[in-house]
Structure formats: structure tokens, C-alpha cells
Design a protein around this motif. Structure first.
Motif, short mmCIF file in Angstrom:
data_model
loop_
_atom_site.label_atom_id
_atom_site.label_comp_id
_atom_site.label_asym_id
_atom_site.label_seq_id
_atom_site.Cartn_x
_atom_site.Cartn_y
_atom_site.Cartn_z
N LEU A 199 0.86 -1.26 -0.15
CA LEU A 199 0.18 -0.14 0.07
C LEU A 199 0.78 1.31 0.08
N ARG A 200 1.85 1.32 0.70
CA ARG A 200 2.91 2.52 0.70
C ARG A 200 3.39 2.52 -0.55
N THR A 201 3.90 1.27 -1.29
CA THR A 201 4.32 1.45 -2.63
C THR A 201 3.40 2.24 -3.70
N GLU A 202 2.18 1.74 -3.67
CA GLU A 202 1.41 2.28 -4.38
C GLU A 202 0.86 3.91 -4.16
N SER A 203 0.82 4.25 -2.99
CA SER A 203 0.51 5.45 -2.78
C SER A 203 1.55 6.48 -3.11
N ALA A 204 2.84 5.83 -2.88
CA ALA A 204 3.95 6.80 -3.27
C ALA A 204 3.94 7.08 -4.74
N PHE A 205 3.57 6.06 -5.75
CA PHE A 205 3.30 6.35 -6.99
C PHE A 205 2.34 7.14 -7.26
N ALA A 206 1.21 7.20 -6.66
CA ALA A 206 0.17 8.01 -6.65
C ALA A 206 0.53 9.33 -6.23
N LEU A 207 1.09 9.86 -5.12
CA LEU A 207 1.75 10.80 -4.62
C LEU A 207 2.59 11.63 -5.63
N ASP A 224 13.34 7.37 2.80
CA ASP A 224 13.88 6.26 3.92
C ASP A 224 13.15 5.23 4.33
N ASP A 225 11.77 4.76 3.38
CA ASP A 225 11.03 3.81 3.70
C ASP A 225 11.89 2.34 3.58
N PRO A 226 11.37 1.53 4.64
CA PRO A 226 12.12 0.17 4.66
C PRO A 226 11.96 -0.65 3.50
N HIS A 227 10.86 -0.50 2.90
CA HIS A 227 10.55 -1.11 1.66
C HIS A 227 11.03 -0.56 0.50
N ALA A 228 12.00 -1.38 -0.35
CA ALA A 228 12.75 -0.75 -1.73
C ALA A 228 11.72 -0.24 -2.59
N ASP A 229 10.52 -0.84 -3.10
CA ASP A 229 9.80 -0.31 -4.10
C ASP A 229 9.00 1.01 -3.60
N ALA A 230 8.84 1.02 -2.37
CA ALA A 230 8.16 2.23 -1.75
C ALA A 230 9.40 3.49 -1.98
N ARG A 231 10.60 3.25 -1.86
CA ARG A 231 11.47 4.29 -1.74
C ARG A 231 11.79 4.65 -3.37
N PHE A 232 11.73 3.74 -4.29
CA PHE A 232 11.81 3.81 -5.55
C PHE A 232 10.82 4.78 -6.29
N ASN A 233 9.40 4.34 -5.95
CA ASN A 233 8.40 5.37 -6.53
C ASN A 233 8.57 6.66 -5.77
N ALA A 234 8.91 6.90 -4.40
CA ALA A 234 8.97 8.09 -4.16
C ALA A 234 10.37 8.96 -4.86
N ALA A 235 11.51 8.55 -5.02
CA ALA A 235 12.39 8.88 -5.72
C ALA A 235 12.13 9.18 -7.48
N THR A 236 11.17 8.50 -7.91
CA THR A 236 10.75 8.73 -9.27
C THR A 236 9.95 10.01 -9.30
N GLY A 237 8.88 10.16 -8.23
CA GLY A 237 7.92 11.04 -8.20
C GLY A 237 8.66 12.35 -8.06
N LEU A 238 9.76 12.48 -7.15
CA LEU A 238 10.50 13.65 -6.99
C LEU A 238 11.30 13.94 -8.27
N ALA A 239 11.95 12.99 -9.09
CA ALA A 239 12.58 13.18 -9.96
C ALA A 239 11.76 13.94 -11.17
N ARG A 240 10.54 13.79 -11.33
CA ARG A 240 9.73 14.37 -12.27
C ARG A 240 9.58 15.70 -11.93
N ARG A 241 9.85 16.21 -10.62
CA ARG A 241 9.71 17.64 -10.36
C ARG A 241 11.23 18.38 -10.18
N GLY A 242 12.28 17.47 -10.52
CA GLY A 242 13.56 17.87 -10.87
C GLY A 242 14.08 18.28 -9.40
N ASP A 243 13.68 17.55 -8.36
CA ASP A 243 13.86 17.78 -7.05
C ASP A 243 15.36 16.82 -6.73
N LYS A 244 16.39 17.56 -6.64
CA LYS A 244 17.54 16.90 -6.16
C LYS A 244 17.84 15.84 -5.09
#
Length: 345
Positions: A199-207, A224-244
Motif C-alpha cells: 500500500l505504501r508503494t502504491e501510494s508513493a506512486f500516486a503521490l 527512507d522507507d524500509p521497503h525498496a519499491d516504496a523508496r523507488f516510487n518516491a524517488a521517481t515522483g521527486l525526479a519528475r519535479r527536478g528535485d535533487k
């Protein structure tokens, strides 16, 4: 040699042919009219079946059949999904009436609280189908589905609802850039703090689809999420915004050895999962490079270069494309880079 003589009583060529007579009216009818009538009947029958088939392809009829608890329901679900993913679905996705009907069916199913496999599968299907539309009315039933969990069996419905919300948000943002909704934000932020990794993974993608200060702050925390897929989706979402802040997460995704990401996967699925993570990281890095021209990507370039030698063809091809993109970025004059920057954080 004696001459060859014709046998006695042989007929001449003129005597062997019947007399030539003009065709009778009956013969002409048999030759032309009757075959023409047969062809006409075949055409009419074909048109009739085609018309009946078209009548049976009305998406609203499919929605009605979804209410029945029988095998026809699943055929209707398949047919409706086919329409939504075809060119004919472009208009359907804007149909408020169909959305209202699908939303009511989902609401009724949630109220019924049946947790047998067929009922759960129907709810999962309805959540994903509603996400395909471009009508804000699809939001309310999806929010209910995303926040309803009375048993573990409903976890799959929650995940499907969050996926539907992500797709719906993307569709509405495309129609109206900057679209947002307070209830959507509150729901996704709450679900992103679930104890369930998926659920955290899916929500990170949606956010990641909703560009808002609150979602940016939450995605930064989820790096810093303990689940790798959640971290990856969070990083991807920030990358779309140009966030370092996305860069450390992307570096993890670009690692050719995805031990954490593939933990728990069967041996035959590990390579596929590794490829998915590497390619997603490469695509996100390309987005970050586009959105932030001043960020130092030298660490990422080293990992990209390694991936150009990957034994997975799709990863290798994606890495070569990103390497070329980063090379062009480095070669660009500083003044041109400054003009192309859309977000520097």
C-alpha cells in the motif's frame, strides 16, 4: 499405304451440334435472377447480424450486466475493458452516466462486505476501471474503496483503489493541468503511512503524480522507507519535479545488483524485477536531467555506464540512450542550460 477412311455411319461436324436457338425467359431467370436473389439474401442476413452485434456492444449494456452475479458479468467486464482500451473508449471515458453506474456498483459491493474471491475480484476490477475515466465523479467511490479495510481480503481492493486514484489523477491533470482535490490528498497521505508495504508503494506512486508541497514533503520522507519499491516510487515522483533529493534513490535504482529489490522473488523473477527497476531508474534519471540542469549527475553517469554493459538487452539499450542524453546535456553551453531549467531545488 492405303487411305484412312471414316467409319461407316459417322456424322459430320455440322450434324453433331444441336441447332442454335435463342435462350428462353425461364433460362435467363435461372441464370441471373435466382443467384442474384441468393446473394441479396446473404447480404441482408450479414447486415442483420452486424446490426445485432453492434447493439450488443453498447458499453452501457455491459455496465448493466456487471450487476448480475453470474458468468455473464465477467464477459461484460472483459468487453468493457476492451472498449476502454480502444479508440472507441475516448468518448466513453468522459461519460458521467457510466461513471455514476460503475461507482454505484462499487459502493454497493463495498456495503455488501462480501469477501469471497469473486466479490473481491469484481471490486478490484471496478477500481481499476473507474481510474480510466476523465470524470471527477469517479473520485468518491475510489476514495471509499481505498479507505475500507475490514479484513485482510480487502487489502487487494485498497491497492487497486490507490492505483485507480493514481490513473484518475493523471487523466484529470492532463485535461486540467494542476488539478488537485483535498480529499484525494488526505487519503493518499494517510495510506502512505500504512503498515502494508504494498500500500505504501502504491501510494508513493500516486503521490508522485500530484505536484504539491505536501506531496513533495511526504515523498521526501518516503525516501527512507524500509521497503525498496516504496523508496523507488518516491524517488521517481521527486525526479519528475527536478528535485535533487531524488538522486540517492535513483542511484540505488541504477545499481545492477538489485538484492534488496529482488528479495523474496523467485529465481526466475529476479532478472525481470532487476530489469524493471534499472529501466525505471534510467527513465527517472532522464526526467531529473530534463527538469534540473544544474544538478551534478556524475555519480549517476558512472552507474549508467555500467548498465550499458548489462546482460539484459532492454536495460543495455535504455542505458545507452540515457548515456547519450547526459553527454548532450554536458556539451550544452551554460547559458542554454540556464534557459532550459524548469525547476531547480
Amino acid at each position: 499405304m492405303s487411305d484412312i477412311k471414316p467409319p461407316p455411319n459417322s456424322l459430320s461436324s455440322d450434324d453433331a451440334l444441336p441447332p442454335v436457338e435463342p435462350p428462353s425467359a425461364g433460362f435467363l431467370v435461372q441464370l441471373f435472377l435466382i443467384p442474384g436473389l441468393i446473394v441479396a439474401i446473404i447480404v441482408v442476413v450479414w447486415l442483420l447480424f452486424h446490426w445485432l452485434a453492434q447493439m450488443g456492444n453498447d458499453p452501457r449494456e455491459y455496465v448493466k450486466k456487471l450487476r448480475g452475479n453470474n458468468e455473464v458479468r465477467w464477459q461484460a467486464a472483459v468487453n468493457l475493458a476492451g472498449v476502454l482500451h480502444s479508440s472507441a473508449g475516448d468518448e466513453l471515458k468522459k461519460d458521467s452516466t457510466v461513471v455514476a453506474d460503475l461507482g454505484q456498483i462499487l459502493t454497493d459491493e463495498i456495503t455488501a462486505a462480501n469477501t469471497d474471491e469473486r466479490s473481491i475480484n469484481l471490486r478490484v476490477y471496478l477500481c481499476r476501471a473507474l481510474g480510466e475515466f476523465q470524470v471527477e465523479a469517479a473520485l468518491s467511490p475510489l476514495l471509499v474503496a481505498a479507505t475500507t479495510q475490514r479484513s485482510d481480503a480487502e487489502m487487494d481492493v485498497q491497492r487497486a483503489a490507490v492505483q485507480g486514484l493514481a490513473t484518475l489523477a493523471a487523466n484529470l491533470n492532463e485535461a486540467k493541468p494542476g488539478w488537485n482535490h483535498a480529499d484525494l490528498m488526505a487519503t493518499l497521505l494517510a495510506v502512505s503511512k500504512s503498515d502494508n508495504d504494498n500500500l505504501r508503494t502504491e501510494s508513493a506512486f500516486a503521490l508522485g503524480i500530484i505536484d504539491d508541497p505536501e506531496t513533495t514533503a511526504r515523498l521526501t520522507q518516503m525516501l527512507d522507507d524500509p521497503h525498496a519499491d516504496a523508496r523507488f516510487n518516491a524517488a521517481t515522483g521527486l525526479a519528475r519535479r527536478g528535485d535533487k533529493a531524488a538522486l540517492p534513490g535513483l542511484l540505488e535504482m541504477l545499481d545492477a545488483d538489485q538484492r534488496l529489490a529482488t528479495e523474496g522473488e523467485s529465481p526466475e523473477n529476479r532478472q525481470e524485477k532487476t530489469a524493471l527497476v534499472n529501466i525505471a531508474g534510467l527513465q527517472a534519471l532522464a526526467k531529473l536531467a530534463d527538469q534540473n540542469s544544474t544538478i551534478d549527475l556524475s555519480q549517476a553517469q558512472v552507474l549508467v555506464e555500467r548498465l550499458t554493459k548489462s546482460n539484459i538487452p532492454d536495460v543495455r539499450a535504455a542505458a545507452v540512450a540515457v548515456r547519450e542524453k547526459l553527454a548532450r546535456r554536458q556539451a550544452r553551453p551554460p547559458a542554454e542550460e540556464a534557459k532550459s531549467t524548469t525547476a531547480t531545488k
